[in-house]
Structure formats: C-alpha cells, structure tokens
Design a protein around this motif. Structure first.
Motif, PDB file in Angstrom:
ATOM      1  N   CYS A 105       6.833   7.584  -1.585  1.00  0.00           N
ATOM      2  CA  CYS A 105       6.536   6.238  -2.061  1.00  0.00           C
ATOM      3  C   CYS A 105       5.515   6.321  -3.200  1.00  0.00           C
ATOM      4  CB  CYS A 105       5.984   5.404  -0.915  1.00  0.00           C
ATOM      5  SG  CYS A 105       5.377   3.797  -1.436  1.00  0.00           S
ATOM      6  N   CYS A 140       2.005   4.434  -1.612  1.00  0.00           N
ATOM      7  CA  CYS A 140       1.181   5.004  -0.531  1.00  0.00           C
ATOM      8  C   CYS A 140       1.459   6.481  -0.299  1.00  0.00           C
ATOM      9  CB  CYS A 140       1.367   4.205   0.751  1.00  0.00           C
ATOM     10  SG  CYS A 140       2.973   4.449   1.538  1.00  0.00           S
ATOM     11  N   THR A 144       3.888   7.981   1.066  1.00  0.00           N
ATOM     12  CA  THR A 144       4.677   8.319   2.242  1.00  0.00           C
ATOM     13  C   THR A 144       5.923   9.106   1.831  1.00  0.00           C
ATOM     14  OG1 THR A 144       3.927   6.448   3.533  1.00  0.00           O
ATOM     15  CG2 THR A 144       6.124   7.245   4.032  1.00  0.00           C
ATOM     16  N   CYS A 175       9.687   1.304   1.140  1.00  0.00           N
ATOM     17  CA  CYS A 175       8.792   2.109   1.978  1.00  0.00           C
ATOM     18  C   CYS A 175       8.546   1.386   3.304  1.00  0.00           C
ATOM     19  CB  CYS A 175       7.474   2.331   1.238  1.00  0.00           C
ATOM     20  SG  CYS A 175       6.230   3.173   2.221  1.00  0.00           S
ATOM     21  N   CYS A 195       4.232   0.779   3.444  1.00  0.00           N
ATOM     22  CA  CYS A 195       3.549  -0.212   2.620  1.00  0.00           C
ATOM     23  C   CYS A 195       4.501  -1.258   2.039  1.00  0.00           C
ATOM     24  CB  CYS A 195       2.784   0.475   1.491  1.00  0.00           C
ATOM     25  SG  CYS A 195       3.855   1.074   0.164  1.00  0.00           S
TER      26      CYS A 195
HETATM   27 ZN   LIG Z   1       4.587   3.133   0.649  1.00  0.00          ZN
END
Ligand SMILES: [Zn+2]
Length: 1015
Positions: free
Chosen positions: A352, A355, A357, A373, A376
């Motif tokens: 992502c 964030c 991820t 995501c 977030c």
């Molecule tokens: Zn994210």
C-alpha cells in the motif's frame, strides 16, 4: 521463481530513526594512548597450561596504536552513509535499572510531518535522490524508519477489586491502555521506498473477488465432554440446582438480540456451572476458536499457530472492549518452522502506498487495475508485473497471485530492502572456563555437541566462527588458516579490554575447519586443572561485542556463576530464607543496567546474545538475562547442573544444544506489526528492542521464540466489518538472502458484547495475561500480579453472568468457551514464575518468567497445564490414520491425583518433557509388553526410553509418543517414573488441581472466586 515482467525503480528514502547512543562503559576513550602502550606487554601473557599440546600461545599481540580511534570504530558501522543504527548523540534511551521491560523511548516526528506525510515523503525522495553515477552516490539506497509518537507501556492488569482503584480517569480494566497515543495508522513506516506505480491500462469494472484455495484446514474447536465422573474434588458434593441447564433453543431465545447468530457461537456462550461440572476438558487438546468469517476468508486465514488473537471477534470500540473486561492482544510465532511456505521472487513487492501494508488475501480488488488496502482503505494501483499469474502463466489475474492466495508468504527482497550487503552467518562462542565451570563439567558436552553439529550450523561458504574463553582473564583463539595449531592469546587487563588481533579471531569455518576441530578437541582438557575461581563475564562480553561489531551475528555465552570481576560484576542478592516467603519476592529486576546497555549496543550492531546459564548457585539471572532480552537473544537455564550428579540436566543441555546449533536463524531482522486503522499496539512482550511504536529490532530471529502484543482501540471500527493484522519480518537468511516473511490475520468486527464473548480464545487470553502478570510482578509486586490474574477471571465471568447471559443462573457460571479460564489461571498461579508460599529459587523463578515472555502459545500452555493421558488402556478406538500408521488418540485427563490410579500408567506431556508415570499395581502385561521388564520391581530407576517391542500395546504407545514428538520442532526428554521413585515429585508438581503448598485446590479456588464475585 516468478518471472518479472516490468521492474520499477525505487527511489531511496530518508533515514530518520534513532538508535542507541554509545555507552561509555564500553569505550576505551577514557584512557590515554600512553597508558595503553606502557601496559600492553604486561597484559598479554602466555597462559597456557603445560600438559596439553594445542593450541600454542602466540607472542604478545600488538594492540592498535590509537585505542581511542579503535574504540570509536565500534560505533561507526562499517557502512556507507546509510547506517542503519546511526546513533544520535543526546538521546536518552536506557530506562532505569529496575525496569524489566522498561519503557523505551522513540523519536516522535513533528506533528506536521504526520499530517502531511505523503507530500513530505515525496519531497524527501526528491531531496535525497542520489546522483545515478555521481561520486557522492551511496552504494545502497537509504531506507526510512520514521517513528511515530507514543511509547511502550506496561500492562494494565487490575490489582484491586475496587473499580476506582487507579487514579484519575485512567481506566482500570484489563487490556485498557494506560494512555493512548495519537493515531498513527497513516504513517509511512516504510521498510522499503514506496514505489510509484504507473497505471498503464484502463481499469476494468466490477472485478469480482474470486474464491480462493485453502491455505490451511482447521476443524471447529472440540467441546468438553459432560459425562459424569466418579472422582470428586475433595469430599465436597456438587451443588444441586433445581433449575436445569438451558438447551440451545432457550439460550437462543435468551440471547434474543442476536439474530442470525451461528450455532457455533451459541455453543460458545452456553453457560457451564463450574462448581457442578467436573469434566471440563475436551477429549483432545483445545484448538483455537474459528473466527466467525465467511468460508472463503476462513480458508485463507493465517494459521492460529502463527498468529492468534485473544478475541477472535474484535470489539467495535474501546468502550465495548472495556465493558467485556477481557484483554485484547495478539500472540505471534512469526519464524516458526513451516512445512510449506510460498516463496515469491519478483521485482515489485506490492504494498500500500499509504501505510506500506503488503498485499494480502484480505485486500479487495475494485477492478483489475486497483486494489483497496484492508488496513488503511487507500485505493492503490495494481502494478503491471502483478498482472502476470505465475500459477497459470497467464496475464490478467492479479487475484490469483500467491500473495493474494496465502496469508503467510515469504518474499525474496531486492536491494531496496538492504542497508548493506547481506552479512555472512557469524557465530561466536564465549565459554566460562573457571574452576566452577570445570567442576560443572559442561565444557566436554559443549565441545562434543558442537563437533557433532559443525556441518549443521546454518550458513553458506562465508560462515565465520570464533571462540573466547574466560575466567579471571579473557582468552582469544587465533584460528587463521595455515596455522599448524590454534594459538591462544590472553588479555589480562580486563578493565580495559581490547582485541589482540582483528583478522584471525573470527575465521571462515570452511577454511579453518581443522583448527576449529583441534580447538574443540583440546578445550576440555586445557582447563581441567584450573583453580581460577573468578569470572570476568562482563569484560568477556565487551570483547565479544567488539569482535562481532563489524558483521553482527550471534554470540552464545555459557556461564556457570555470578560474575565476580571487572565490569558487570554482581553481588549475591538472594536470601535463601526468603525463598518461600509469601510476603513478596525481591530482586526480580536487574541489579545494574550494564547488561542491558551492552545488549542495546549489540542490538545496534545486529548482534544477539544467547545465554546458557549452568549454575548450581545463585547467579542473578534477573540481571544477566538482560543481555539477551534486549538483543533479541534466547535464554537457557540449567539449575544445579552437574555432568555426573544431575543426568537429567545434562541430557536436557545436550538436547537443547543439538536443536540450538542446527535450528534456523535469521540475522539483521526487524519486525513490524500493522493493524487496521483504529487499532493500535500499546505493549510488546518478548525479547527485542522496540525501535518505534510498531517496529521491533531483532538482531537474530529463531524459530522457537514468540511474541505477544497488547492492543487498544483508538478509533471506532464502526465502518469496518473486518479487522486485519499484519506482521512483516525482514531478515537476512543464513545463506545471505534478504527475505521478508509476511503473516496476515483477518478477524470480524462486532458490536455486541455477546459476540465479543463468543469469540474469546481462552488459551490466548491466558498467555497474554501471563505476560502482563510477569511485567506487573517486576514493576509492582508479585502479590499485585497474582491479584490481577484473579481479578481478570472475576471480571470476565462477572460480565458474562451479569450482562451476556440473561438467564438467571446461580453459582459460578462461565460461557462454554471460557470454562477452562479459572482452571488455567489457577495453574498459572502455581507456576514457578508466579507462585508463593513454596520454596522457589530466585533464578528458577526468573527463568520461568523469561520463558513466559518468549514461549509460543502451545508450548506455554503445555507448561502451564500439561496434557495427561492414560496409557495402559490405550486402544485404537477413534485413532488417527496417517499414511501407514495408526495413531491412538487417548482422552485428556484432568490434572489431579484423583485421576491417577495405581493400576494404571499415565503419560504427562509438559511440552519439552514427557513423563510416563507407572503405578505399583499396573497390569504386568503393560510392564512386559511396553517397558520390556518382567515386573514392576525390575523397572530401572532412570529409564529414559521405551524399547521397540513388537507387541500391539508397545506399537500403540510408541505410535502415540512419536506422533506427539513429530508435532513439535524440538525433541523432548522422556522419563519413566515409578510410583515409588524420587522423580515422582516432578510429576506430582503438575497436578495443579490438587491442594498443595503452592496453593488452593481447584474446588477451593472456585469457591474463592464465587466469594469475590458476590462482593
Ligand atoms: Zn494501506
């Protein structure tokens, strides 16, 4: 493995995080150069006893001419400008010596930075874009570890029954944070630079989320057998209730608010009258509850053996969590040995942009070109490369990529994830050779074990090893290729330790194999006649740190007594008269911060220190353990170790060493745990250094260590139906590959208290509470910690009785899924770590505390409440059929002497030890057919194995034992315990439901709980 289709360049980011400052304790800068030159020759003395030929003693080594410069080097990582742990000069990092897992300070970024992260980040990328071919270009990209505000906190177990006990507005509930830090979910905590993913093709509409392949199968949790038992708790008759227990439909009606509640959930909430019900155990060891998710999500969810949450349904708000009075936290076993692990090689690791991820099975694809995501909720582009599906070798199926099909994956990381080239595996062994060590006799076993395992040490052809020994002086070994035998170099100035030679002490194992073998063969006899009683452990560790600083790696320390000389020497603090005091236990925290500081220095240089303490006397493990705790090391303890007089400890040491030397290892590791926006982490448990609110620094990572995390809910999750947690472990493999192991767990979010209760995971709750109690016993007192555990049960069951179950029930009731909660807490209170009233050596207590903080859940539960089975009546009924083997599945038994009988044989599985208790009147067929002895009297007293007999009974018993053993990564010790043997005490100590000097019987404990609840 998966052919890349379009590589993306990654601009480097700015380095902003902080590391530990230099410690004065380790530098030589206080001394002048003159001092050094004058003293040098005196300090290097030949020290080799005469009776053994190898190794030779080298002529006095020449020390570097500028010790201050040499000392300064150790804080200047041998890296280009992008040093991973570049310490800022004025950062106060170390907490007070009495803090066991001290509050650790982070660098908080400016508020504006958080608010404008993305633009800021991009700006930084521009600022720090290196010239492509310029002179000033760094060799490796700069990687960013910005920290977020907040700090690690102690647990908040309530220690008083008064709901208003804590001052101010701080909630006094289990699991509630002491204070909350601002939301950090929008941070850019990037392990790697964020890639700009151009969107080349037009998006497709309505791209559905397809069904997925099963990643692991997990059956529903088995539930307890309610059949009446003839064994009673003491003489007490069960209380009788006029009102019968409700059936499923009355309960369903009573929980009227829960329309559409699955049956499994209702079953979990069924009230169990604990005072009445005496057979609470399921037939087979308890499994993790199945989260209430759609079958598609269930299939791909992370294995509970890797990732488990105390509440498998996440409360929507902190208020709801507070109301439930159950702790919220994760139990993680991130580097455990796996049979199957999808390994992904690709140029683009999809993450992502907001964030960071990693893409995972729980993201949603808006269309073929965009994914949202799940942490977030940012919408990201699908990069071109990801459009290729390596499974079908076709394009246009991003949802079929292995990253989206598996909750646990491992990526081979590109150079973006490196701060320097991956280092070789480097192992340094630091060995106590004082008189005490010689007496204990461990050295022979260590050397034998290492010789046996030299070819199993994880590493490639670059692997390096080194050896230090110490008593009142520190001895180095020159093992440089080409020497005819090892050379010993002795440094006796332990107040100003230095490295006598920089390139011949840590050697390539392949090149110097014969010298290493010579040394290991000679070491035990070299010190055989030593009369040196002192132990200069601190200086030896300082030397070890200096030796390892350039590369990082693993230091294995073997210590047999209290350090008595030089830096880090310790006074004896244990008063044997206080061992059984119920007043409170002193000295659970460290006596000095020397070992913690050293650990942080090591952690900063990617060195972990593993401690093997083999001691017959008090050695202050509370202080020594710090060297491993903060450097992400492991701690092993062998009380009363003696190679002849204590064969049990000797065997354990050998087994542990065999596993330790050959187990997998990861170097230069960091682990970050991310969670859905609204959730945050407030406390970590385990051995590591906390680098920022969600980043743990792990110089080494091993497959036997676990971590626990306490969570809080900062923002309402009202808009989410799912909460996800992702642990990403970035490490260097022993073969020099940079890898990222990613685990993602998905759980439902619920708004009803009854749903929270229905998802409670009693084993995970017990383990998290144990971790919190250990912190509490150090930061406050043991009594406080014990009260807090009791209160956790009183609170949890009280909430269930008063609000979840609207049925008017008398007595002590628990929902079915928490029916073992009081039993587990009672068992916890009787563990060495937390017990009072019975004689417990301080070091043994502290070691038990360390184990609680690092053991994986399954292992810890077997320590707390071992599995017991009857073996003489073992049959094939209900057995498992695995390939060609029939594995019997005997029923679990409660841990009470009443469940034993003299005419039986019982197996107790304590995790790393198995006991087979044989009653005096056991059927002689069992003794003959399984133990291979003619009668009871002829069973040898120290039997540690059972023979391979070709009888039906023997085959069944061995099939079951083998199956138990196969289900754990390390090998267990096995003891046959005759009813009349002295070893029976170890066995009966585990009968935690009986009254003993360690505490109440289970029935008494329940009465006590009932009393507390009616207050
Ligand atoms: Zn994210």
């Amino acid at each position: 493995m998966y052919p890349p289709t379009s590589p993306y360049p990654h601009p480097p980011l700015h380095q902003t995080h902080s590391g530990p400052p230099p410690s004065k304790a380790l530098t030589n800068t206080g001394h002048t150069t003159n001092y050094f030159h004058q003293q040098n020759n005196q300090h290097l003395q030949p020290h080799l006893p005469q009776h053994h030929p190898p190794p030779t003693v080298a002529p006095p080594a020449v020390r570097p001419p500028h010790p201050s410069a040499a000392a300064a080097q150790q804080y200047t990582p041998a890296l280009p400008t992008n040093a991973l742990y570049d310490p800022p000069p004025q950062q106060a990092l170390y907490c007070t010596p009495d803090a066991y897992y001290g509050q650790q300070t982070y660098h908080a970024p400016q508020a504006q930075q958080l608010q404008h992260q993305l633009p800021h980040q991009q700006q930084q990328q521009q600022q720090h874009q290196p010239p492509v071919n310029g002179v000033g270009a760094p060799l490796y990209p700069i990687v960013s570890y910005p920290s977020a505000p907040g700090s690690s906190q102690y647990g908040t177990l309530r220690s008083s029954q008064s709901p208003c006990q804590a001052p101010g507005a701080v909630p006094t509930l289990v699991g509630a944070p002491l204070h909350q830090h601002p939301q950090t979910s929008a941070d850019t905590n990037s392990i790697a630079p964020s890639g700009d993913m151009p969107n080349h093709s037009p998006p497709y509409n309505n791209y559905g989320y397809p069904g997925m392949q099963p990643a692991y199968q997990q059956g529903p949790a088995s539930h307890g057998d309610s059949s009446p038992s003839h064994a009673l708790y003491g003489q007490q008759q069960p209380q009788q209730y006029a009102q019968p227990f409700p059936n499923m439909s009355t309960l369903s009606a009573a929980l009227g608010g829960l329309s559409g509640v699955p049956e499994l959930e209702l079953e979990a909430l069924m009230p169990v009258n604990l005072l009445h019900e005496r057979s609470l155990l399921p037939d087979r060891p308890l499994e993790a509850p199945e989260p209430n998710l759609s079958p598609d999500l269930r299939k791909v969810n992370c294995s509970p053996q890797t990732f488990r949450c105390t509440l498998s349904s996440i409360p929507q708000t902190q208020a709801l969590l507070n109301k439930a009075r159950l702790p919220l936290g994760l139990l993680l076993h991130p580097f455990r040995d796996l049979q199957q692990l999808p390994v992904i090689t690709s140029n683009t690791i999809v993450r992502c942009r907001s964030c960071r991820t990693y893409i995972n099975p729980f993201v949603s694809f808006l269309d073929q070109r965009r994914w949202k995501c799940n942490l977030c909720y940012r919408v990201n582009d699908v990069p071109d490369e990801f459009m290729y599906n390596p499974v079908t070798r076709s394009y246009g199926e991003p949802h079929k990529r292995p990253e989206v099909q598996n909750a646990t994956v491992e990526f081979i990381a590109s150079s973006d994830y490196m701060l320097r080239p991956p280092q070789p595996a480097v192992y340094l062994f630091v060995l106590d050779v004082s008189h005490n060590a010689v007496e204990a006799g461990y050295l022979q076993h260590f050397c034998d074990s290492l010789l046996d395992n030299l070819d199993k040490l994880p590493g490639d052809t670059r692997m390096r090893v080194g050896f230090l020994t110490f008593d009142s002086t520190v001895h180095f070994y020159n093992l440089q290729q080409g020497l005819s035998q090892p050379q010993m170099l002795v440094v006796s100035d332990i107040d100003d330790i230095f490295i006598p030679s920089h390139d011949s002490l840590m050697v390539n194992l392949k090149d110097s194999l014969e010298l290493v073998k010579d040394l290991l063969g000679a070491l035990p006899s070299m010190f055989r006649d030593s009369r040196v009683t002192h132990s200069a452990l601190g200086p030896a560790l300082q030397a070890a740190h200096q030796l390892m600083a350039p590369t990082g790696g693993r230091i294995s320390v073997f210590q047999t007594q209290l350090p008595s000389l030089g830096a880090g020497l310790l006074p004896s603090r244990e008063d044997p008269n206080q061992r059984s005091s119920s007043k409170g236990v002193q000295h659970l925290g460290p006596a000095t911060d020397f070992y913690k500081k050293l650990a942080l220095d090591c952690s900063g240089q990617q060195i972990a220190v593993d401690l093997f303490l083999l001691s017959s006397q008090y050695a202050d493990l509370a202080t020594l353990a710090c060297v491993s705790k903060y450097s992400a090391g492991s701690i092993f303890y062998y009380p009363s170790y003696h190679h002849v007089h204590n064969p049990a400890q000797r065997d354990k040491f050998r087994k542990d060493l065999d596993r330790y030397l050959s187990r997998k290892i990861g170097f230069e590791a960091v682990m970050r745990i991310r969670c859905t926006k609204g959730l945050s982490i407030h406390t970590f448990h385990g051995n590591f250094f906390v680098r920022s609110t969600d980043l743990l620094s792990l110089a080494n990572v091993n497959p036997d260590s676990a971590f626990a995390v306490q969570m809080s809910i900062d923002d309402s999750l009202v808009d989410s139906s799912l909460a996800c947690f992702q642990a990403a472990l970035l490490y260097t493999s022993s073969k020099g590959k940079r890898r990222i192991r990613v685990h993602t767990l998905c759980l439902p979010v619920v708004s009803q208290l009854s749903d929270v209760f229905a998802g409670a995971d009693v084993q995970a709750i017990t383990c998290l509470l144990a971790n919190m109690a250990i912190d509490r016993s150090v930061s406050s007192s043991l009594g406080d910690a014990r009260d807090a555990l009791l209160n956790a049960v009183v609170d949890g069951l009280g909430v269930y009785r008063n609000t979840v179950s609207t049925l008017q029930q008398h007595g002590l009731i628990a929902p079915d899924n928490l029916r073992l909660f009081p039993l587990y807490i009672l068992a916890l209170l009787k563990q060495k770590a937390l017990r009072t009233g019975t004689s417990t050596r301080l070091d043994e207590r502290v070691f038990a505390m360390c184990e609680f903080k690092t053991q994986p859940l399954q292992q810890m539960m077997r320590m707390v409440y071992p599995d017991m089975y009857r073996m003489d009546t073992i049959s094939d009924q209900g057995s498992l059929h695995l390939n060609d083997t029939v594995v019997p599945q005997p029923r679990l038994l409660h841990l009470s002497a009443e469940r034993l009988s003299r005419d039986g044989a019982f197996l107790l599985d304590c995790g790393s030890v198995l006991y087979l208790w044989v009653g005096k009147c056991v059927n002689e067929i069992f003794i003959r057919d399984v133990l291979g002895c003619p009668n009871y009297a002829s069973i040898p007293p120290n039997m540690t194995d059972i023979p391979e007999l070709e009888t039906k009974l023997s085959e069944r018993v061995r099939a079951f034992l083998d199956w138990l053993q196969d289900n754990r990564a390390f090998s267990c010790l096995f003891y046959v315990v005759r009813e009349d043997a002295s070893a029976k005490l170890d066995f009966f100590q585990n009968m935690v439901e009986d009254r003993s000097e360690m505490g109440l019987s289970y029935h008494e404990f329940l009465q006590n709980l009932l009393q507390q609840m009616s207050k």
